[in-house]
Design a protein around this motif. Structure first.
Motif, PDB file in Angstrom:
ATOM      1  N   GLY A   1       0.892  -1.224   0.064  1.00  0.00           N
ATOM      2  CA  GLY A   1      -0.122   0.163   0.023  1.00  0.00           C
ATOM      3  C   GLY A   1       0.703   1.447   0.233  1.00  0.00           C
ATOM      4  O   GLY A   1       0.343   2.251   0.512  1.00  0.00           O
ATOM      5  N   VAL A   2       2.078   1.145  -0.688  1.00  0.00           N
ATOM      6  CA  VAL A   2       2.852   2.362  -0.589  1.00  0.00           C
ATOM      7  C   VAL A   2       2.709   3.104  -1.933  1.00  0.00           C
ATOM      8  O   VAL A   2       2.728   2.198  -3.068  1.00  0.00           O
ATOM      9  N   CYS A   3       2.790   4.621  -2.053  1.00  0.00           N
ATOM     10  CA  CYS A   3       2.576   5.284  -3.157  1.00  0.00           C
ATOM     11  C   CYS A   3       3.847   4.722  -4.096  1.00  0.00           C
ATOM     12  O   CYS A   3       5.062   4.814  -3.952  1.00  0.00           O
ATOM     13  N   ALA A   4       3.490   4.219  -5.431  1.00  0.00           N
ATOM     14  CA  ALA A   4       4.622   4.006  -6.533  1.00  0.00           C
ATOM     15  C   ALA A   4       5.717   5.131  -6.730  1.00  0.00           C
ATOM     16  O   ALA A   4       6.672   4.676  -6.967  1.00  0.00           O
ATOM     17  N   ASP A   5       5.235   6.176  -6.429  1.00  0.00           N
ATOM     18  CA  ASP A   5       6.058   7.179  -6.626  1.00  0.00           C
ATOM     19  C   ASP A   5       7.318   7.176  -5.837  1.00  0.00           C
ATOM     20  O   ASP A   5       8.629   7.669  -6.100  1.00  0.00           O
ATOM     21  N   ARG A   6       7.222   6.564  -4.695  1.00  0.00           N
ATOM     22  CA  ARG A   6       8.592   6.443  -3.740  1.00  0.00           C
ATOM     23  C   ARG A   6       9.424   5.417  -4.340  1.00  0.00           C
ATOM     24  O   ARG A   6      10.664   5.505  -4.059  1.00  0.00           O
ATOM     25  N   VAL A   7       9.269   4.461  -5.323  1.00  0.00           N
ATOM     26  CA  VAL A   7       9.929   3.725  -6.034  1.00  0.00           C
ATOM     27  C   VAL A   7      11.245   4.322  -6.601  1.00  0.00           C
ATOM     28  O   VAL A   7      12.565   4.055  -6.106  1.00  0.00           O
ATOM     29  N   ASP A   8      11.113   5.457  -7.221  1.00  0.00           N
ATOM     30  CA  ASP A   8      12.319   6.267  -7.794  1.00  0.00           C
ATOM     31  C   ASP A   8      13.074   7.021  -6.803  1.00  0.00           C
ATOM     32  O   ASP A   8      14.134   6.875  -6.869  1.00  0.00           O
ATOM     33  N   ASP A   9      12.292   7.570  -5.531  1.00  0.00           N
ATOM     34  CA  ASP A   9      12.925   8.078  -4.727  1.00  0.00           C
ATOM     35  C   ASP A   9      13.871   7.198  -3.911  1.00  0.00           C
ATOM     36  O   ASP A   9      14.961   7.413  -3.686  1.00  0.00           O
ATOM     37  N   VAL A  10      13.651   5.907  -3.628  1.00  0.00           N
ATOM     38  CA  VAL A  10      14.463   5.115  -2.824  1.00  0.00           C
ATOM     39  C   VAL A  10      15.502   4.371  -3.634  1.00  0.00           C
ATOM     40  O   VAL A  10      16.659   4.206  -3.344  1.00  0.00           O
ATOM     41  N   LEU A  11      15.121   4.153  -4.825  1.00  0.00           N
ATOM     42  CA  LEU A  11      16.278   3.821  -5.926  1.00  0.00           C
ATOM     43  C   LEU A  11      17.377   4.742  -6.155  1.00  0.00           C
ATOM     44  O   LEU A  11      18.478   4.497  -6.164  1.00  0.00           O
ATOM     45  N   ALA A  12      17.120   6.213  -6.210  1.00  0.00           N
ATOM     46  CA  ALA A  12      18.028   7.164  -6.065  1.00  0.00           C
ATOM     47  C   ALA A  12      18.858   7.250  -5.021  1.00  0.00           C
ATOM     48  O   ALA A  12      19.818   7.566  -4.904  1.00  0.00           O
ATOM     49  N   ARG A  13      17.883   7.088  -3.732  1.00  0.00           N
ATOM     50  CA  ARG A  13      18.715   7.462  -2.511  1.00  0.00           C
ATOM     51  C   ARG A  13      19.605   6.297  -2.034  1.00  0.00           C
ATOM     52  O   ARG A  13      20.678   6.568  -1.320  1.00  0.00           O
TER      53      ARG A  13
END
Ligand SMILES: Nc1ncnc2c1ncn2[C@@H]1O[C@H](COP(=O)(O)OP(=O)(O)OP(=O)(O)O)[C@@H](O)[C@H]1O
Length: 226
Positions: free
Chosen positions: A93-105
């Protein structure tokens, strides 16, 4: 109540008691390390924190979701990191937008479209860390996240863990890499003799010892010959 509260925890596995009388509380803003020899029960305690083993007695209470990295071998080798994280986000149930954030981080974006089966240990560690960060949780649990990381990776993770705590998260890490623990820990607990010592401030644990290794070796029980 602290973000993470473990009270009088007992865990039985395979018909025997692996942990008993374990108390641990971790407040927001704290980075707490679990030390202890192989097989002492650190992973079991972390798994209990994450609800992945059922306590035989006592309680584990975590206020809110928990982000977890419990090992590098639980992901599908045929998936890419991006696909794995998208699947995990959807499932939790996590917003898919976070995927790019954590990939980058985590730096996984450099190889996020390659199949996980081709990753080195350090690359899989970073993916596990990315997965733990995905829910943006206030409680975070990492089991041996330093293993396999290269020199830059170790320095990066040191900063990440301290930043996560500084941002107000409750962070628990199991590690054998005492020089890293010594550089960043707020408190340390030793898992030993099927239980855990109270998590005490690093300076208190060190006492008059010249370094953490010396303090640790004094804290653990004598090794029993096999
Ligand atoms: N599924 C299981 N069934 C039975 N015993 C288990 C199971 N999983 C772990 N154990 C036992 O529980 C004990 C604690 O194991 P655990 O993996 O928690 O140790 P650890 O401190 O994380 O060790 P390491 O430093 O090697 O990672 C060990 O004696 C182990 O053999």
């Amino acid at each position: 109540m602290a973000r993470i509260e473990v009270r009088d925890l007992q865990v039985n596995l395979g018909g025997r008691t692996v942990l008993q009388h374990v108390d641990l509380s971790v407040a927001d803003g704290e980075l707490v390390y679990l030390l202890g020899r192989n097989g002492a029960g650190k992973s079991t305690l972390l798994r209990a924190l994450c609800g992945m083993v059922t306590p035989a007695a006592g309680s584990v209470v975590i206020d809110g979701p928990v982000g977890m990295h419990l090992g590098t071998d639980t992901v599908h080798p045929g998936h890419t990191a991006r696909r794995h994280l998208r699947w995990f986000a959807a499932a939790s149930g996590v917003c898919a937008d976070r995927v790019d954030d954590v990939l980058a981080r985590t730096g996984v974006d450099a190889y996020g479209d390659r199949r996980i089966g081709s990753y080195s240990l350090g690359m899989r560690q970073r993916l596990g860390i990315a997965t733990a960060l995905l829910p943006d949780a206030d409680a975070l649990v990492f089991d041996e996240p330093l293993n396999g990381l290269d020199v830059e990776g170790i320095a990066w993770l040191r900063e990440l863990l301290t930043d996560l705590a500084r941002d107000g998260r409750a962070v628990v890490v199991a590690s054998h890499l005492l020089p890293e623990v010594e550089r960043t820990a707020d408190r340390v607990a030793v898992v030993d003799r099927r239980t855990a010592t109270p998590a005490v401030p690093l300076a208190e644990f060190l006492g008059a010892h010249p370094d953490l290794e010396s303090a640790y070796l004094t804290a653990v029980s004598p090794e029993v010959a096999a």
